[in-house]
Design a protein around this motif. Sequence first.
Motif, mmCIF file in Angstrom:
data_model
loop_
_atom_site.group_PDB
_atom_site.id
_atom_site.type_symbol
_atom_site.label_atom_id
_atom_site.label_comp_id
_atom_site.label_asym_id
_atom_site.label_seq_id
_atom_site.Cartn_x
_atom_site.Cartn_y
_atom_site.Cartn_z
ATOM 1 N N VAL A 1 0.557 -1.111 -0.151
ATOM 2 C CA VAL A 1 0.062 -0.190 -0.345
ATOM 3 C C VAL A 1 1.088 1.359 -0.199
ATOM 4 C CG1 VAL A 1 -0.360 -0.132 2.652
ATOM 5 C CG2 VAL A 1 -1.817 0.909 1.297
ATOM 6 N N ARG B 1 -8.248 -0.517 -1.645
ATOM 7 C CA ARG B 1 -7.247 -1.128 -1.372
ATOM 8 C C ARG B 1 -6.627 -2.327 -1.937
ATOM 9 N NH1 ARG B 1 -10.316 -1.494 4.541
ATOM 10 N NH2 ARG B 1 -10.336 1.354 4.731
ATOM 11 N N GLU C 1 -4.044 -4.735 -1.787
ATOM 12 C CA GLU C 1 -3.849 -5.785 -1.656
ATOM 13 C C GLU C 1 -5.367 -6.374 -1.470
ATOM 14 O OE1 GLU C 1 -0.453 -7.184 1.046
ATOM 15 O OE2 GLU C 1 0.359 -5.269 1.931
ATOM 16 N N VAL D 1 -4.767 -0.708 7.321
ATOM 17 C CA VAL D 1 -3.700 -1.498 6.409
ATOM 18 C C VAL D 1 -3.923 -3.001 7.041
ATOM 19 C CG1 VAL D 1 -1.817 -1.318 6.262
ATOM 20 C CG2 VAL D 1 -2.756 0.432 5.837
#
Length: 292
Positions: free
Chosen positions: A81, A91, A93, A129
């Motif tokens: 990220v 996002r 991932e 995250v």
Amino acid sequence: MSSASPRIVVLGSTGMLGAPVTHELVSAGYAVTALVRDPSATRASHRLPSSVHLVAGDVNDVNGLTAAFRGHDIVYVSLSVPVTASASAWRVESEGMKNIVAAARAADIKRIAYLSSLLHRYDGFRWWVFDMKREALTILKESGIPSTIFYPSNFIESIPYRSRQGKRINLAGSPREKAYWIAARDYGKQVARALALPGDESREYVVQGPEPLTAKEAAEQFAKHYTKEKLSVGAAPLGVLKVLGLFSPLFNYVWHISDAINNAREPFQAETTWKELGKPETTVADFAASFQ
């Protein structure tokens, strides 16, 4: 490895961690394709082996991923990220993993290898995250596609590439816990060995280096053994970064990741990894002495 070796697509081949892994896969005899945004620019600006085939693509494009994956056996995923991203951003991932899984199914990929993290298990705070990384793992594990997942400790490369600014290595806060720092090249060798194992079962590996050090100890070791110039080590108060993080996604990221690195307990868990994939040998001092 013979000419019948698996064909592998690498996502993230030009990054701080992806590039060493790509080199080790090539050295081990894999036929490697790198998915990049601009093949011409990548060939000109990055030192990937000449045998690596470059194709244009992006994780937000399922059709492009599917086309790039066709004719390959394995996909290796190394995503990160941006440190300036906010919780409302796409996002990479988790949303990216949804696209990767969909494309892998369409292209009949036999295995997905994924670089995750030990830090995402830290429960000292709730952070989007880490939530994203957990979601990516769930998506991959529930996909039905055999996977190989790597949970690394701290990478030594983060000291010169992320923490160093000029002649100073900048840290945040006062580290309490030690981590098993590993060089990306050693990790890359383990990836190459893991993906050569027979069978179609899913596998998970904790990736840890040969010695436990706090972030401060690691930075001091690097500064002591770096031969090109004299480096100093300093630290900013975490509280200041936390306040700045209220106004800046960058400082918000730095505060969260620094707090986790400083305070996440990390017992040694790599016995199986070392037995099956080999023991890492590079210490922080070794790495610093040879770093260009």
